[in-house]
Design a protein around this motif. Sequence first.
Motif, PDB file in Angstrom:
ATOM      1  N   UNK A  55       4.042 -32.969  55.698  1.00 49.51           N
ATOM      2  CA  UNK A  55       3.276 -32.232  54.703  1.00 49.51           C
ATOM      3  C   UNK A  55       1.857 -32.911  54.198  1.00 49.51           C
ATOM      4  N   UNK A  56       1.052 -33.452  55.118  1.00 45.10           N
ATOM      5  CA  UNK A  56      -0.037 -34.097  54.964  1.00 45.10           C
ATOM      6  C   UNK A  56      -1.178 -32.905  54.252  1.00 45.10           C
ATOM      7  N   UNK A  57      -1.556 -33.191  53.092  1.00 46.94           N
ATOM      8  CA  UNK A  57      -2.558 -32.310  52.315  1.00 46.94           C
ATOM      9  C   UNK A  57      -3.779 -32.071  53.010  1.00 46.94           C
ATOM     10  N   UNK A  58      -4.257 -32.982  53.884  1.00 48.60           N
ATOM     11  CA  UNK A  58      -5.438 -33.102  54.654  1.00 48.60           C
ATOM     12  C   UNK A  58      -5.466 -31.759  55.405  1.00 48.60           C
ATOM     13  N   UNK A  59      -4.176 -31.581  56.386  1.00 44.99           N
ATOM     14  CA  UNK A  59      -4.417 -30.600  57.151  1.00 44.99           C
ATOM     15  C   UNK A  59      -4.764 -29.193  56.750  1.00 44.99           C
ATOM     16  N   UNK A  93     -15.825 -36.555  56.328  1.00 44.28           N
ATOM     17  CA  UNK A  93     -15.314 -35.495  55.665  1.00 44.28           C
ATOM     18  C   UNK A  93     -14.847 -34.114  56.618  1.00 44.28           C
ATOM     19  N   UNK A  94     -15.735 -33.716  57.296  1.00 42.13           N
ATOM     20  CA  UNK A  94     -15.382 -32.491  58.049  1.00 42.13           C
ATOM     21  C   UNK A  94     -14.499 -32.826  59.466  1.00 42.13           C
ATOM     22  N   UNK A  95     -14.700 -34.073  60.078  1.00 40.25           N
ATOM     23  CA  UNK A  95     -14.029 -34.385  61.164  1.00 40.25           C
ATOM     24  C   UNK A  95     -12.822 -35.653  61.048  1.00 40.25           C
ATOM     25  N   UNK A  96     -12.867 -36.114  60.074  1.00 40.10           N
ATOM     26  CA  UNK A  96     -12.074 -37.413  60.237  1.00 40.10           C
ATOM     27  C   UNK A  96     -11.077 -37.057  58.829  1.00 40.10           C
ATOM     28  N   UNK A  97     -10.781 -35.985  58.323  1.00 40.55           N
ATOM     29  CA  UNK A  97      -9.873 -35.765  57.062  1.00 40.55           C
ATOM     30  C   UNK A  97     -10.013 -36.995  56.085  1.00 40.55           C
ATOM     31  N   UNK A  98     -11.493 -37.408  55.879  1.00 42.28           N
ATOM     32  CA  UNK A  98     -11.645 -38.274  54.679  1.00 42.28           C
ATOM     33  C   UNK A  98     -11.922 -37.139  53.414  1.00 42.28           C
ATOM     34  N   UNK A  99     -11.442 -37.551  52.291  1.00 43.35           N
ATOM     35  CA  UNK A  99     -11.768 -37.102  51.062  1.00 43.35           C
ATOM     36  C   UNK A  99     -11.407 -37.891  49.905  1.00 43.35           C
ATOM     37  N   UNK A 100     -12.115 -37.984  48.883  1.00 44.34           N
ATOM     38  CA  UNK A 100     -11.811 -38.890  47.883  1.00 44.34           C
ATOM     39  C   UNK A 100     -10.455 -38.445  47.145  1.00 44.34           C
ATOM     40  N   UNK A 101     -10.035 -37.263  47.244  1.00 41.35           N
ATOM     41  CA  UNK A 101      -8.960 -36.543  46.591  1.00 41.35           C
ATOM     42  C   UNK A 101      -7.907 -37.239  47.063  1.00 41.35           C
ATOM     43  N   UNK A 102      -7.608 -37.610  48.125  1.00 44.93           N
ATOM     44  CA  UNK A 102      -6.520 -38.419  48.830  1.00 44.93           C
ATOM     45  C   UNK A 102      -6.745 -39.943  49.033  1.00 44.93           C
ATOM     46  N   UNK A 103      -7.742 -40.394  48.332  1.00 42.40           N
ATOM     47  CA  UNK A 103      -8.002 -41.821  48.374  1.00 42.40           C
ATOM     48  C   UNK A 103      -8.637 -42.064  49.938  1.00 42.40           C
ATOM     49  N   UNK A 104      -9.408 -41.171  50.443  1.00 40.11           N
ATOM     50  CA  UNK A 104     -10.058 -41.324  51.567  1.00 40.11           C
ATOM     51  C   UNK A 104      -9.399 -40.982  52.846  1.00 40.11           C
ATOM     52  N   UNK A 105      -9.384 -41.743  53.795  1.00 42.04           N
ATOM     53  CA  UNK A 105      -8.711 -41.313  55.241  1.00 42.04           C
ATOM     54  C   UNK A 105      -7.017 -41.123  54.818  1.00 42.04           C
ATOM     55  N   UNK A 106      -6.545 -40.555  56.019  1.00 48.87           N
ATOM     56  CA  UNK A 106      -5.042 -40.436  56.021  1.00 48.87           C
ATOM     57  C   UNK A 106      -4.391 -41.736  56.084  1.00 48.87           C
TER      58      UNK A 106
END
Length: 529
Positions: A122-126, A188-201
């Motif tokens: 259930x990884x949100x980033x996906x 952000x577009x290719x490595x699932x990086x987002x500050x929303x979930x503390x950066x990378x998976x």
Amino acid sequence: MAIVAGADFGTLSVRVTLLDSAKGRLGTAVAEYPLHRRRNDPDYATQSHADQMNALAEATQKVLAETGVAGADVVALALDTTGSSVLIVDAAMQPIGDYYLWCDHRAHKEARQITLRAHEVGLEAIDWCGGVYSHEWGWAKLLHWLRNATPEERARFGTAIENCDMVAATLTGVTDVADLKRSVCAMGHKWMWNPKWDGLPSEEFLIGVDPLFAGIRAKIGGEYLTSDHIYGKLAPEWAERTGLPAGIPIPVGAFDAHWDALGAGCRAGDVVNVVGTSTCIIAMADSTELVPGVCGVVPGSVHPKFTGIEAGLSAVGDIFEAISRRAGKSVRELAAGLEVYRAGQTGLMRLTWDNGDRTVLVNPELGGITLGWNLVHTAQDELFAAIEGTAFHTRIILERMAEHGVPVERVINAGGVPQNNTTLNQIYADVLNKPMLVPDGVPTSIGSGIIALTAAGTFDSIEAAQDALCLPLRSYLPQPAAVAVYERLYQLYRRLYFAFGTPNAAGVALGDVLPELRAIAAAQQGDLT
Ligand SMILES: Nc1ncnc2c1ncn2[C@@H]1O[C@H](COP(=O)(O)OP(=O)(O)O)[C@@H](O)[C@H]1O
Ligand SMILES: O=C(CO)[C@@H](O)[C@@H](O)COP(=O)(O)O
């Protein structure tokens, strides 16, 4: 007044443009570099960092010579590249091998495993990258490298780095991975990086995909920044090689399609179709909402103040080229005469999945389909139907964006194809039932020029730089008669798209579809006689 340099690294060449804040583009020079393919492995596509950097030096020297601009007068340099194009380097930033270029498709298995694991846990980033992790993207390529590198190479692993960050790091003299900065657009577009979930998976997620990922997440470090930040200053070695002055600012880089959108005049609320060999669809929105099926929703990726959304079609010009090649003609030859075609007159319905579906089904395994063939159809008919098919697919994507809160106020057709094919622009206006805006000239490097001029402080906002530099937009207005025909055809297309493209979907009766296609064609042809 100020002069800046913008560099666009494409798949086969780098284009360096000099832009004057008052006069616009002064000149562009191109230098090529080899793309390494293997005859026995069509998925393989690599490129050397040294070749790219030599080409940058060559093209910059060339544009200075051709325009007569003194290198000392250039006040900033900005660069964009393709992506996800990934290089593995050691701790001192020395390449271990070559780039896995964006079109390197060797990491199929790795991408599938990442997608599977992401859904299992259930990884949100996906969900934020369309539900499917692509074989074109960073983690899949890195895992492919980890699995295929020798133990000695793995021991030397310093980090994996996107093309735009590596070029900026080299130009600014970074020699330690600890000093890296990274582009939010690329990561952000290719490595699932987002500050929303503390950066990378998380490390836990990555190790769950493959234990070879142990310790790797911590090595994809650095400062993650939008392109209103400065990466660094041009190092003396690269000043000498390029002819530009040492110390000029180099802003954080980004992907080519994203800056192409800015160069085409994209504002919040606009959508830009960068139509080339493939199409990248770039939108900017005030709010950040999940959009299923797109290639990332990333705050700050296109414009630092807005959320960037990327979507696309895996092949467009490439399909036109394949149809023309099979007919023994060039695209230009086969396209001559298309302007007399009427909406739907061929009776053909073309699902342009010849290179899979990038958005919204996100299924690389789909293949192209043409319905409605008869014995007198020509290759030119198929080309016309393929253009219509890409327009229908674009409408599917824009409707998906609009359903999820992305405003689609103006639509701009950028990239090379709209400059060469007015029929395509008119079809897009009629299928989308919106004026199609097209830059009055090739907007290459205007995006990187805009970012360079804001980095230099010449303009205090991207919008002010756009006002000064973007080319005027020509307008193709929807024609009511064609709009009505395309509305009927689009409803058919939409049914076929989801029925044929989704596993286990409810079927669609061709016995209903084909007579409708023929009826539209007959009416449109009747009109011509
Ligand atoms: N007259 C034309 N009509 C439609 N497509 C064209 C025409 N001429 C060239 N093309 C297509 O343009 C594509 C190249 O687009 P371009 O934007 O220049 O390149 P890239 O995507 O590599 O940046 C090719 O795939 C080619 O098939
Ligand atoms: O996915 C992307 C960009 O996000 C790639 O299609 C891209 O960088 C390659 O684009 P071009 O073929 O150079 O126009």
